[in-house]
Write an enzyme that holds these catalytic residues in place. Structure first.
Site, PDB file in Angstrom:
ATOM      1  N   CYS A   1      37.872  68.022  69.878  1.00 55.34           N
ATOM      2  CA  CYS A   1      36.940  67.865  68.753  1.00 55.34           C
ATOM      3  C   CYS A   1      37.532  67.052  67.599  1.00 55.34           C
ATOM      4  O   CYS A   1      36.797  66.505  66.783  1.00 55.34           O
ATOM      5  CB  CYS A   1      36.488  69.226  68.249  1.00 55.34           C
TER       6      CYS A   1
ATOM      7  N   HIS B   1      33.403  67.656  61.247  1.00 55.95           N
ATOM      8  CA  HIS B   1      33.079  67.955  62.639  1.00 55.95           C
ATOM      9  C   HIS B   1      32.001  69.022  62.635  1.00 55.95           C
ATOM     10  O   HIS B   1      32.114  70.034  61.945  1.00 55.95           O
ATOM     11  CB  HIS B   1      34.330  68.447  63.365  1.00 55.95           C
TER      12      HIS B   1
ATOM     13  N   ASN C   1      27.472  71.261  68.852  1.00 53.11           N
ATOM     14  CA  ASN C   1      28.836  70.746  68.786  1.00 53.11           C
ATOM     15  C   ASN C   1      28.992  69.660  69.855  1.00 53.11           C
ATOM     16  O   ASN C   1      29.039  69.954  71.047  1.00 53.11           O
ATOM     17  CB  ASN C   1      29.827  71.889  69.032  1.00 53.11           C
TER      18      ASN C   1
END
Length: 323
Positions: free
Chosen positions: A114, A250, A280
């Site tokens: 990520c 993020h 996500n």
């Protein structure tokens, strides 16, 4: 005068299939309310059968090139952040290079889960500052739907697929904190925490595997580490949170996003949020949010932006840039 890596184009791509939270109710003990309250996610996009990370990355790259008014021949390098490349090798970046018809320059992948796009931006910035490249296409693209355990409600409802891209261009600036472009970066990792977020497959197991996550532990690390790395990058740029126009984080979980903003002393009015619509998307989430934020009219030339992310590794970092 100082050489800076300046954003001159953005673009993104989302698969056509939209999956609302309610769709999971048929196969899991969950609900729309349960998912929203714990993550802020309302829907996400899943890649179609046969649709790959490199194909989505190519679509985002083409949109970014169009926005910049450039062609593939104008690009010197491609840096692609992904944990879900089409194949073990070659890199997805070289596949994008071929798809674009780009026969010059070079292309490579960056894998920091990520945090991948922050790592990719930092690498692209270094290529430009060193004179290795004049223009770099920086992409984040993921098909996390391919590594989900669909029986694990704690993870499979959180992730989505998509891609985002930026074009960075070398420009001469005055050499102060009012410059456009990337002003500072900060990268970190700590392999002691690798078991908090990982995929239980790969070359060693000879299978793709599934994502495994200790969500509570990741959350505990996330807010503290994200706020610290963002503040470190700001200090390196000789700036403070008072100078920040937008945090573009993020997009993992709305509670992490809110907690990080609070710890930095910033209002959610200064945060670009897309997690509700995309879930996500790992390394794709920051470039997606930057592209969407620009399209919404939130991000404007001259705005000071902080991007920050944390992912498996654990790996985390931040970039400070002026739009």
């Amino acid at each position: 005068m100082t050489r800076r890596a300046v954003v001159v184009g953005t673009g993104h791509y989302l698969p056509k299939r939209v999956v609302e939270n309610a769709e999971f109710e048929a196969s899991l003990e969950t609900s729309d309310e349960w998912i929203r309250s714990r993550s802020g996610i309302e829907r996400r996009h899943f890649a179609a059968e046969g649709e790959t990370t490199s194909e989505m990355a190519t679509a985002a790259a083409l949109a970014a090139l169009k926005d910049a008014g450039l062609d593939a021949k104008d690009i010197d390098a491609i840096v692609l952040a992904t944990s879900t490349a089409d194949l073990t090798f070659p890199s997805a970046a070289t596949m994008v290079q071929a798809n674009l018809g780009m026969t010059n320059g070079f292309a490579f992948d960056v894998q920091a889960v990520c945090a991948g796009f922050v790592y990719a931006l930092t690498n692209a910035n270094a290529l430009i500052l060193s004179g290795q490249a004049e223009r770099v296409l920086v992409i984040g693209s993921e098909t996390f739907s391919r590594i989900m355990d669909w029986t694990d409600r704690s993870t499979c409802v959180l992730f989505g697929d998509g891609a985002g891209a930026l074009v960075l261009e070398a420009q001469t600036q005055n050499g102060n904190k009012d410059d456009r472009g990337i002003l500072a970066t900060d990268l970190n990792s700590d392999g002691r925490y690798k078991d908090l977020l990982y995929v239980d497959g790969g070359v060693a197991t000879q299978n793709t595997g599934h994502l495994r996550m200790q969500g509570n532990q990741v959350f505990r690390h996330a807010v503290e580490k994200l706020a610290k790395t963002a503040n470190t990058a700001l200090e390196r740029a000789e700036l403070t949170t008072a100078d920040v126009d937008w945090i573009v984080p993020h997009q993992a979980n709305i509670r992490i996003i809110q907690g990080t903003a609070k710890k930095m002393g910033l209002s959610m009015d200064n945060v670009v949020v897309t997690v509700q619509d995309h879930g996500n998307t790992s390394a794709a989430s920051i470039p997606l949010a930057l592209s969407v934020g620009k399209a919404r009219g939130q991000i404007k030339p001259g705005d000071l932006i902080v991007t920050e992310a944390i992912g498996g590794g654990l790996a985390w970092g931040a970039v400070v840039l002026r739009w």
